[in-house]
Design a protein around this motif. Structure first.
Motif, PDB file in Angstrom:
ATOM      1  N   SER A 253     -37.933 -30.067  15.385  1.00 13.08           N
ATOM      2  CA  SER A 253     -36.872 -29.448  16.565  1.00 13.08           C
ATOM      3  C   SER A 253     -36.341 -28.159  16.221  1.00 13.08           C
ATOM      4  N   TYR A 254     -37.150 -26.936  15.778  1.00  8.11           N
ATOM      5  CA  TYR A 254     -37.528 -25.991  15.108  1.00  8.11           C
ATOM      6  C   TYR A 254     -36.474 -25.194  15.701  1.00  8.11           C
ATOM      7  N   ASN A 255     -35.434 -24.606  15.047  1.00 10.95           N
ATOM      8  CA  ASN A 255     -34.566 -23.511  15.983  1.00 10.95           C
ATOM      9  C   ASN A 255     -33.572 -22.524  14.916  1.00 10.95           C
ATOM     10  N   THR A 256     -33.192 -21.685  14.738  1.00  4.06           N
ATOM     11  CA  THR A 256     -32.565 -21.101  14.260  1.00  4.06           C
ATOM     12  C   THR A 256     -31.058 -21.366  14.045  1.00  4.06           C
ATOM     13  N   SER A 273     -31.619 -45.802  18.601  1.00  6.05           N
ATOM     14  CA  SER A 273     -30.929 -46.248  18.132  1.00  6.05           C
ATOM     15  C   SER A 273     -29.996 -47.697  19.358  1.00  6.05           C
ATOM     16  N   THR A 274     -30.809 -47.486  20.175  1.00  9.76           N
ATOM     17  CA  THR A 274     -30.171 -48.941  21.287  1.00  9.76           C
ATOM     18  C   THR A 274     -31.835 -50.083  21.442  1.00  9.76           C
ATOM     19  N   LEU A 275     -32.716 -49.539  20.289  1.00 10.02           N
ATOM     20  CA  LEU A 275     -33.717 -50.051  20.128  1.00 10.02           C
ATOM     21  C   LEU A 275     -32.843 -52.070  19.013  1.00 10.02           C
ATOM     22  N   PRO A 276     -33.444 -53.454  19.223  1.00  7.33           N
ATOM     23  CA  PRO A 276     -33.325 -53.916  18.601  1.00  7.33           C
ATOM     24  C   PRO A 276     -32.928 -53.553  16.839  1.00  7.33           C
ATOM     25  N   VAL A 277     -32.062 -54.143  16.556  1.00 10.45           N
ATOM     26  CA  VAL A 277     -32.369 -54.150  15.000  1.00 10.45           C
ATOM     27  C   VAL A 277     -33.810 -54.539  14.281  1.00 10.45           C
ATOM     28  N   GLY A 278     -34.113 -53.788  13.608  1.00 15.46           N
ATOM     29  CA  GLY A 278     -35.563 -54.647  12.982  1.00 15.46           C
ATOM     30  C   GLY A 278     -36.140 -53.803  13.403  1.00 15.46           C
ATOM     31  N   SER A 279     -36.400 -53.439  14.939  1.00 16.50           N
ATOM     32  CA  SER A 279     -36.724 -52.415  15.365  1.00 16.50           C
ATOM     33  C   SER A 279     -37.523 -51.002  15.513  1.00 16.50           C
ATOM     34  N   ILE A 280     -35.638 -50.270  15.256  1.00 16.69           N
ATOM     35  CA  ILE A 280     -35.077 -49.095  15.413  1.00 16.69           C
ATOM     36  C   ILE A 280     -36.185 -48.300  13.990  1.00 16.69           C
ATOM     37  N   PRO A 281     -36.577 -46.451  14.643  1.00 16.41           N
ATOM     38  CA  PRO A 281     -38.213 -46.361  13.621  1.00 16.41           C
ATOM     39  C   PRO A 281     -36.705 -44.940  13.216  1.00 16.41           C
ATOM     40  N   ASN A 282     -36.791 -44.591  11.959  1.00 20.76           N
ATOM     41  CA  ASN A 282     -36.463 -43.485  11.046  1.00 20.76           C
ATOM     42  C   ASN A 282     -36.568 -42.244  12.259  1.00 20.76           C
ATOM     43  N   VAL A 283     -35.498 -41.208  13.093  1.00 19.11           N
ATOM     44  CA  VAL A 283     -35.929 -40.461  13.694  1.00 19.11           C
ATOM     45  C   VAL A 283     -35.055 -39.004  12.791  1.00 19.11           C
ATOM     46  N   PHE A 284     -35.626 -38.288  12.811  1.00 14.62           N
ATOM     47  CA  PHE A 284     -35.405 -37.225  11.805  1.00 14.62           C
ATOM     48  C   PHE A 284     -35.847 -35.522  12.849  1.00 14.62           C
ATOM     49  N   ALA A 285     -34.695 -34.531  12.039  1.00 17.99           N
ATOM     50  CA  ALA A 285     -34.715 -33.150  13.548  1.00 17.99           C
ATOM     51  C   ALA A 285     -35.777 -32.448  11.421  1.00 17.99           C
TER      52      ALA A 285
END
Length: 344
Positions: A253-256, A273-285
């Motif tokens: 998400s590169y922006n200053t 965040s809408t995916l079922p618990v146990g199927s949610i990936p970690n999302v990063f900036a």
């Protein structure tokens, strides 16, 4: 300079994701994970001083995870050096991921065989190493835009053209019959590569992450869409399919401007965040600090922004915007050499 911790409670961090190992306590103590890309790994492995500098610098920056580039065929030639390095990183509570990626891994170029070989070689390395010497996972950095690389003009993505304007006339394609089919098959191949990598790594109890472009939901005002695995499948944004094949989805998400940077992650964090618990990936900036990348893209190039203190303050602001999403897991830094050179 010891940089301040970011204190946030993220409920999803630490859960087991689709058979991958759970995160260690270091990631959950303050609720955030912070990754850092390391591309000069070959020189680091040959230098105890550079290893010490990396571990000290990463610790000072509150990094929890190192994305450590490894050429696919290099694992067996540096086994001893890797064992020494990862052991030291483990003592410092740093997790080490293998890292690899190239535009040439797509099927319109050399294909993914060498990429898969690298994953299998990482697994083989882990099998002959003790627990404290093992890689924690593997991150892919495979990006689809057109590129001139290794003497090839790889143009099957058709840069700067939204999906709705891709040519559907026979003969307009460079890899498939039409330009629209070029992109469609490239997107299917992108997903297939990540699905295969995920399956291989999970079978070895390793996590799989991927560095991802921010624009999949907003490419010239449109989503980049695909039907996967075939033409009868649901047609939707490629990002939504990709979320199911990774444990960590790291948005470049590169922006200053932290408002812009956070905005580039909201669609991804919201969907995950809408995916079922146990199927949610970690999302990063992610933030870029390398010089020569471009003003307003990299902190290293932007007047008034080129300092660790400013970067950390902006990372905190990005976090404040995104923390409302259960899938949001933190902000990663690109890359170690540039961070090391950045003024305090």
């Amino acid at each position: 300079m010891h940089l301040p911790l970011l204190f946030c409670a993220i409920s999803v961090i630490g859960q087991a994701v689709r058979g991958a190992p759970a995160l260690s306590p270091r990631a959950t103590a303050n609720g955030l994970i912070r990754g850092m890309w390391v591309w000069n790994s070959a020189s680091i492995l040959q230098s105890p001083t550079q290893i010490n500098d990396l571990i000290a610098g990463a610790t000072a920056a509150n990094v929890t995870d190192l994305y450590f580039y490894m050429a696919p065929t290099s694992y067996a030639t540096v086994t001893t050096q890797l064992q020494t390095f990862i052991s030291q990183a483990s003592r410092a509570q740093l997790r080490v991921w293998g890292l690899d990626g190239a535009r040439t891994y797509f099927a319109d170029a050399q294909g993914p065989k060498l990429f898969y070989d690298g994953i299998n070689n990482l697994i083989a390395y882990n099998n002959v190493s003790s627990a404290s010497q093992r890689f924690y996972g593997f991150q892919a950095d495979i990006e689809p835009p057109d590129s001139h690389v290794d003497g090839q003009n790889l143009t099957a993505f058709h840069n700067s053209i939204p999906d709705s304007q891709l040519n559907t006339t026979a003969g307009s394609g460079v890899w498939q019959p039409t330009a629209a089919q070029d992109r469609e098959m490239l997107m299917r191949n992108w997903l297939s590569i990540h699905e295969t990598a995920r399956n291989t790594l999970h079978a070895a109890s390793l996590r799989f992450g991927a560095a991802m472009p921010f624009w999949t939901s907003t490419y010239y005002g449109e989503e980049v869409r695909v039907s996967y695995p075939n033409s009868t499948s649901l047609r939707q944004c490629v990002m939504k399919y990709m979320m199911h094949y990774v444990d960590e989805y790291v948005v470049m998400s590169y922006n200053t401007d932290p408002v812009n940077a956070a905005g580039r992650v909201q669609a991804q964090a919201a969907y995950a965040s809408t995916l079922p618990v146990g199927s949610i990936p970690n999302v990063f900036a992610a933030v870029e600090v390398t010089t020569g990348v471009g003003i307003y893209i990299s902190y290293g190039d932007t007047p008034g922004k080129a300092s660790k203190q400013v970067v950390v303050a902006d990372m905190k602001n990005i976090t404040a915007t995104l923390v409302k999403y259960p899938a949001f897991a933190g902000v990663s830094i690109h890359m170690w050499q540039a961070w090391q050179a950045l003024p305090a």
